[in-house]
Scaffold this active site. Structure first.
Site, short mmCIF file in Angstrom:
data_model
loop_
_atom_site.label_atom_id
_atom_site.label_comp_id
_atom_site.label_asym_id
_atom_site.label_seq_id
_atom_site.Cartn_x
_atom_site.Cartn_y
_atom_site.Cartn_z
N CYS A 12 7.82 1.84 1.53
CA CYS A 12 8.07 1.10 2.76
C CYS A 12 7.25 -0.18 2.98
O CYS A 12 6.09 -0.26 2.61
CB CYS A 12 7.89 1.98 3.98
SG CYS A 12 8.86 3.48 3.89
N CYS A 299 -5.72 2.54 -1.16
CA CYS A 299 -4.97 3.07 -2.32
C CYS A 299 -5.05 2.06 -3.46
O CYS A 299 -4.56 0.94 -3.36
CB CYS A 299 -3.52 3.30 -1.92
SG CYS A 299 -2.48 3.67 -3.33
N SER A 346 5.29 -5.60 -13.71
CA SER A 346 3.91 -5.34 -13.28
C SER A 346 2.90 -5.38 -14.44
O SER A 346 1.72 -5.53 -14.22
CB SER A 346 3.83 -4.00 -12.55
OG SER A 346 4.52 -3.03 -13.28
N ASP A 408 1.52 -1.47 -19.88
CA ASP A 408 2.18 -0.98 -18.66
C ASP A 408 1.12 -0.73 -17.60
O ASP A 408 -0.06 -0.56 -17.91
CB ASP A 408 2.97 0.30 -18.95
CG ASP A 408 4.12 0.49 -17.96
OD1 ASP A 408 4.25 -0.32 -17.03
OD2 ASP A 408 4.89 1.45 -18.14
N CYS A 445 -0.20 12.83 -5.12
CA CYS A 445 -0.71 12.08 -3.97
C CYS A 445 -0.05 12.62 -2.71
O CYS A 445 1.15 12.85 -2.70
CB CYS A 445 -0.38 10.60 -4.12
SG CYS A 445 -0.76 9.65 -2.65
N CYS A 499 -5.49 10.57 -7.10
CA CYS A 499 -4.52 10.92 -8.15
C CYS A 499 -5.16 10.87 -9.53
O CYS A 499 -4.61 11.38 -10.50
CB CYS A 499 -3.30 10.01 -8.07
SG CYS A 499 -3.71 8.26 -8.22
#
Ligand code: GAR
Length: 718
Positions: A12, A299, A346, A408, A445, A499
């Site tokens: 979101c 985070c 990314s 990655d 998470c 995590c």
């Protein structure tokens, strides 16, 4: 990471726009454009709510922002203020009922909400609200809970105002009461509230809600009386920032999930909303209260993957962090390769950082089809292979005959990576080495990122060798959590890394995580090993884990000596390690605090002294009470207090007939804590300390993993 159900779901994007001038189409246009800039945070649904003529109007639908809104929609939503949302579900399913902004109407009051995060105590709070107010819940998202709680609290506050309860700046007029309003998508008629001068009721209402919420949230509420309330949870898990724009005719205030939305709107970044801060925008003014002061837990994934590379969070540019992650990888990558290629998008800046630091040429060897997004219709399973090629295709001319390193941001389940490695080999890659910016993800998470269960996480019960084999690669190199912290360079390491370590940022979330025995699996039992020298006992622990005889993981190896072979063993097996030099600290307490920091960071459940040649102090003992064990090379209680070979010398000098080894719990009495296990070894004629040591060590190598196994199963009896 990010293809075909292997991706982490971004959860979101939120935006608020407030115009000081008054109602105009600039407000919905700004929200619309801001949402396009935030589209990477969610592609499932999008919506805009505004206040027009004192009425709350909403347009939302499933799909991408550009597919949902027409020019007419935007013109119709002309307003002074509004909020917008793009969604990818975390709790709640992917349906229009769960699309946001979500509207809640009670007599006389309508509130729209845009939310990014996850509420850990959602079920408990929902039950409380249902029991208390007999309030039905129409959809499953925790968003509904917050808006209902807020409305209830706000009504209470407004009642207090009505009674003239003496709150600072309060006006006495009550809100007008109207009937339940129509819930159609574009909003419906209701009476505006008489203006309330003070912002106090809004702060109080939000404060009351935040006191009850446990979890991650950046949330915006639009109240039908013409107020925007925005808040960021006290840990600051999710980003949220304020921007402003002055034009010849207007002053605009923006609140957005990421700075890239402010850039798109040509707005000036003002500042991040502080964790635990509430912002109220009304009567052409922005007011704030900073009401919660806790240790932050931003985070880390926002920088590693979620946020756009051009965003800046906590004054730390995402791009810089990604480049630094590549530089960190270059420090530990040990293989010879011809080229480095990013997995777009990314992986790009990390691959650049890696290429710059290592001198290995950067190539674009994988081309992404940018027109395929997540609303793409999934084909049947057997067609998935070609789907990957549709999304990402290797450039044969770049790859054929080369030793390739691919970069990655993270590996979650590993399904995509596995197929990617094969795809690269199919077009002639001689070797495929994988570089990953994010350390191994080992725990789910609960703060709003849709990480899978332990069972699904590739790294939750595999070491580097097993991961490499599983992915079919020539090597896999991850960054360590320390390297990640260096790359983030945030003050006091204010990050959530749950995590990566299984250590959750609040006791309640930790408790919740422990209670979730998803598919019968919990966080892998994690040990921290302290070893000063050779590390043959450490090796035996690693071997037992790798051969699945011991169900645990080594979270970290710490040594007081920089040249300890134990550290090299850790490095070889892809285990995090640290040299903590006692000389660098003013005293034992400070030295042990640093050790504790490492152990906590890596989620250690048990501390194992495997040839650690120092006396453990009170600081460490208190931090891991009854959870520090030591292997000692004699049959305790005989020959306490000796170290290594000197123990065997003592045994021979004393003329003992037998010796052996002991594992005991470490207490303040040196080598005097409760004994958990022992093995005997006869002393033979002609024994030297070295010969005896060799035979005792063999037994140690069996005894220590055996005792650790007792702890893992909770059967050590202490
Ligand atoms: C082992 O024999 C262990 O029992 C001993 O040091 C050796 C370490 O060997 N520990 C102590 O003496 C502690 N008082 P390693 O480094 O090869 O595991």
């Amino acid at each position: 990471m990010s293809f075909m159900g292997d991706e982490i779901r971004e959860e979101c994007g939120v935006i608020c726009v407030y115009s000081e001038r008054g109602e105009s189409a600039d407000v919905p246009y700004s929200i619309y454009n801001g949402l396009i800039a935030l589209q990477h945070r969610g592609q499932e649904s999008a919506g805009i709510s505004v206040i027009t003529d004192g009425k709350l109007s909403t347009k939302k639908n499933m799909g991408l922002v550009t597919d949902i809104f027409s020019t007419e929609d935007i013109e119709r939503l002309a307003s002074k203020m509004g909020i917008g949302h793009v969604r990818y579900s975390t709790t709640g399913s992917s349906t229009i009922e769960n699309a946001q902004p979500l509207i809640h109407r009670e007599r006389g009051l309508s509130v729209a909400i845009s939310f990014n995060g996850n509420i850990v105590n959602y079920e408990e709070l929902k039950k409380r609200i249902q029991d208390l107010h007999q309030m039905p819940f129409s959809c499953s998202a925790d968003t509904e809970l917050i808006v209902k709680m807020f409305t209830t609290e706000l009504k209470k506050e407004l009642q207090l105002e009505k009674k003239g309860n003496g709150r600072a700046g309060a006006t006495s007029k009550p809100p007008s009461e109207v009937g339940r309003a129509d819930l159609s998508a574009t909003g419906a008629g209701e009476l505006p509230h008489p203006p309330i001068k003070s912002s106090e009721p809004y702060f109080n209402a939000m404060h009351a809600v935040m006191k009850q919420l446990e979890g991650a949230y950046s949330v915006a509420l639009l109240v039908s009386d013409g107020t925007i309330v925005a808040a960021r949870d006290p840990k600051g898990f999710k980003p949220f920032c304020i921007g402003r724009k002055k034009t010849l005719v207007d002053d605009l205030i923006f609140i957005a999930s990421e700075t890239c939305a402010l850039d798109a709107l040509d707005a000036q970044f003002d500042r991040d909303i502080k964790p635990g801060e509430i912002v109220v925008v009304r009567n052409n003014a922005l007011e704030t209260r900073h009401l919660f002061h806790e240790r932050h837990a931003h985070c880390m994934f926002e920088w590693v993957y979620f946020s756009r590379t051009d965003s800046v969070i906590e004054e730390t540019p995402v791009y810089n962090v990604r480049v630094r992650l590549g530089q960190e990888l270059a420090k530990v990558f040990k293989h010879e390769v011809d080229i480095v290629i990013p997995i777009p998008d990314s992986g790009r800046s990390t691959a650049r950082g890696f290429a710059r630091a290592s001198g290995i040429p950067y190539e674009e060897g994988l081309i992404k089809n940018r027109y395929i997004h997540r609303t793409f219709i999934m084909p049947a399973n057997e067609q998935r292979k070609s789907l990957l090629k549709l999304k990402l295709n290797p450039v044969k001319a770049v790859i054929a005959g080369k030793r390739v390193a691919i970069v990655d941001d993270s590996i979650i389940r590993g399904n995509t990576m596995k197929r990617l490695v094969k795809m690269l080999r199919d077009v002639g890659a001689k070797e495929v080495h994988i570089l990953v910016s994010c350390p191994p993800v080992i725990s789910p998470c609960y703060m709003g990122i849709d990480f899978p269960t332990y069972k699904e996480l590739l790294a939750s019960d595999r070491n580097i060798a097993q991961i490499t084999e599983e992915l079919g690669a020539d090597s896999v190199t991850y960054n360590t959590t320390d390297a990640l912290q260096r790359a983030l360079a945030l003050p006091d390491n204010d990050n959530c890394m749950a995590c990566l370590t299984g250590v959750y940022p609040t006791p309640k979330i930790h408790e919740y995580a422990q209670s979730r025995k998803i598919e019968g699996k919990k966080k892998p039992y994690t040990i921290g090993v302290l070893a000063s020298g050779r590390g043959s006992n450490l090796q035996s622990i690693i071997d037992h884990i790798e051969s699945k005889k011991l169900n645990a993981r080594v979270g970290i190896v710490i040594s007081d000596r920089h040249d300890a072979q134990s550290l090299k063993r850790a490095e070889k097996h892809g285990i995090e390690y640290a040299h903590v030099d006692p000389k660098k600290y003013p005293g034992k307490e400070e030295y042990e605090k640093e050790i504790i920091r490492h152990l906590h960071d890596k989620g250690a459940d048990l501390v194992v002294l495997a040839g650690y040649m120092r006396i453990i102090g009170k600081t460490l003992l208190d931090a891991f009470k009854d959870h520090i064990i030591n292997i000692h090379p004699t049959l305790l209680p005989r020959h306490k207090g000796c170290m290594g070979l000197a123990c065997h010398e003592e045994v021979l000098k004393a003329g003992e007939k037998e010796s052996g080894c002991t594992v005991h719990i470490v207490t303040q009495e040196i080598d005097g804590g409760p004994i958990i296990g022992q093995r005997k070894v006869p002393v033979l004629p002609g024994d030297t300390p070295e010969k005896l040591s060799e035979r005792v060590l063999k037994e140690e190598h069996e005894l220590l993993p055996e005792v650790i196994g007792l702890f893992v199963r909770g059967k050590h009896g202490c």
